[in-house]
Design a protein around this motif. Sequence first.
Motif, short mmCIF file in Angstrom:
data_model
loop_
_atom_site.label_atom_id
_atom_site.label_comp_id
_atom_site.label_asym_id
_atom_site.label_seq_id
_atom_site.Cartn_x
_atom_site.Cartn_y
_atom_site.Cartn_z
N ARG A 170 -3.17 2.91 12.93
CA ARG A 170 -3.89 4.37 14.21
C ARG A 170 -4.52 5.51 13.32
O ARG A 170 -4.96 6.16 14.51
N ARG A 171 -4.35 5.70 12.42
CA ARG A 171 -5.48 7.19 11.85
C ARG A 171 -6.64 6.66 12.34
O ARG A 171 -7.12 5.45 11.99
N PRO A 172 -7.55 7.86 12.70
CA PRO A 172 -8.89 7.30 12.97
C PRO A 172 -9.54 7.23 11.80
O PRO A 172 -9.28 7.51 10.25
N LYS A 173 -10.04 6.57 11.73
CA LYS A 173 -10.92 5.93 10.57
C LYS A 173 -12.22 6.81 9.40
O LYS A 173 -12.33 6.40 8.63
N LEU A 174 -12.01 7.65 9.73
CA LEU A 174 -12.99 8.61 9.72
C LEU A 174 -12.07 10.08 8.71
O LEU A 174 -12.63 10.39 7.77
N PHE A 175 -10.94 9.70 9.32
CA PHE A 175 -9.95 10.64 8.00
C PHE A 175 -9.04 9.49 6.72
O PHE A 175 -9.44 10.15 5.93
N GLN A 176 -9.37 7.85 7.20
CA GLN A 176 -9.20 7.30 5.94
C GLN A 176 -10.82 7.41 5.01
O GLN A 176 -10.61 7.66 3.52
N ALA A 177 -11.55 8.08 5.67
CA ALA A 177 -12.78 7.59 4.98
C ALA A 177 -12.75 9.01 3.98
O ALA A 177 -13.39 9.28 3.14
N LEU A 178 -12.89 10.39 4.84
CA LEU A 178 -12.05 11.15 3.75
C LEU A 178 -11.68 11.25 3.24
O LEU A 178 -11.51 12.31 1.74
N GLY A 179 -10.21 11.15 3.21
CA GLY A 179 -9.46 11.10 2.12
C GLY A 179 -8.52 12.56 1.92
O GLY A 179 -7.47 12.60 2.10
N GLU A 180 -9.43 13.12 1.53
CA GLU A 180 -8.55 14.66 1.66
C GLU A 180 -9.40 15.91 1.16
O GLU A 180 -10.78 15.32 0.15
N ARG A 181 -9.78 16.49 1.41
CA ARG A 181 -10.42 18.42 1.76
C ARG A 181 -9.89 19.62 1.54
O ARG A 181 -8.65 19.36 1.81
N ARG A 182 -10.39 20.17 0.28
CA ARG A 182 -10.30 21.75 0.15
C ARG A 182 -10.96 22.20 1.50
O ARG A 182 -12.26 22.96 1.24
N ILE A 183 -9.84 23.45 2.52
CA ILE A 183 -11.16 24.09 2.86
C ILE A 183 -10.78 25.85 2.09
O ILE A 183 -8.91 26.28 2.80
N PRO A 184 -11.41 26.33 1.93
CA PRO A 184 -11.13 27.72 1.50
C PRO A 184 -11.39 28.65 3.06
O PRO A 184 -11.75 28.21 3.95
N TYR A 185 -10.65 29.78 2.68
CA TYR A 185 -9.63 30.32 4.01
C TYR A 185 -11.49 31.20 4.64
O TYR A 185 -11.00 31.57 5.51
N GLU A 186 -11.90 31.02 3.66
CA GLU A 186 -13.43 32.10 3.68
C GLU A 186 -14.26 31.00 5.08
O GLU A 186 -15.66 31.03 5.07
N ALA A 187 -13.86 29.59 4.56
CA ALA A 187 -14.52 29.05 5.54
C ALA A 187 -14.36 28.92 7.01
O ALA A 187 -14.50 28.30 7.78
N LEU A 188 -12.88 29.57 7.50
CA LEU A 188 -12.46 29.68 8.76
C LEU A 188 -13.10 30.75 9.15
O LEU A 188 -13.30 32.26 8.73
#
Length: 293
Positions: free
Chosen positions: A28-46
Motif C-alpha cells: 500500500r505504499r506509494p511506489k515513488l517512496f519505494q523507488a526513493l528508498g531513503e533521502r537525507r534532507i539537510p535542515y537548511e533545505a527546509l
Amino acid sequence: MGDVLAGFHAVWEFDTDSVLIRFERGIRRPKLFQALGERRIPYEALSSVEVSEGRRGTVVLHAVPRPGADPLMEAANGQLKEEADPYRLVLPAERETLAEFYADELRTALGPDAKEAAERHLVTAPEPPLHFKAYDGKASFDGRSVAFRWFWTGASSAKWKCGDQTFTVGELAGVEWRSPEVFNGYLRLLERGAVEPGKGEADQDPAAVVFGLGYGPVHESLPFAAAVLQAVRAAEPEQETAEREPVCRRAGDARRDPADIADRIRHLGELHDAGLLTDDEFSAKKAELLAEL
C-alpha cells in the motif's frame, strides 16, 4: 536531535544537521517512496514545518522544502498527489503532541535563509544510471547524457524521421515533467540556446518522450527527471554555444547499436505475443532492424 519517529509509510531519523527519511516497503505504499528508498534532507533545505489533521484518525507532520532546494520537488512542480509527497509523515492521531514537539525542534533548526529560494540543490537526486519506457520510446540517463530511443509502434513520424536522440548535460538548460497521471503527460528536455524551448506538442518534439497508460509512471519518470535536472544545474559549460545544430542531425549511428536493436526486437516480440502484430508484420520489422546492424 538523535531521535527516531516512525510513521505509517516512513521513518524519520533526526541528526544534528539533517533528517534521514527512510521509506518503508509495502503493497500500500506509494511506489515513488519505494523507488526513493531513503533521502537525507539537510535542515537548511527546509522552509517551514507544519502539523495538521490527517485522514481517518491520523495527524501529519509536513516539512516544506525551500524552492530550488530539492531537484525532485522542483521537477514535480506541485504535481504530486498529497499521499505521494515524500515530505509528509503520517502518524496516529494520538501522537499529535509528539508531532508538535518535533515540528518545534525542526523549526528551531531551520537555516537563516529558510524563507528564501535556494541558490543550489541541497538534496541529492536519485543516482544514475536511470531509465524508463515511455509510450513512444525508451529514455536513459547515464549521468552525462540523455538518450531517447524511439519505438516504431509509438513514435510520431516527425520523431522517427529525426532518428534516435542523444543530449549531453551541457546542451540542456532544464527539464519539464508533466505527470503521467494527467492527460498528455510527458518529459521534455529544454535545450540551451533554443529560441523557444518547450514549445509545441510533445509527441512531435524529438526532445521529449510522451507517457501513456502504463508508460513513464511517476516512480520511474520523476526520479529520472530529478537526476537530469540536478546534473544540468551542476554543469558549468566551458562556453555558451552560439548556435545549436538542428535536432534532426543527432541521429548519428545510434540505430546501429546492437544493444538498442536487441531491445527493439524484444519490444516487437512483446507486441507480437500480445496479438498486436501479425506474424508477417513481426518478421518484416525484425528483418529491417537486423539489417541496421
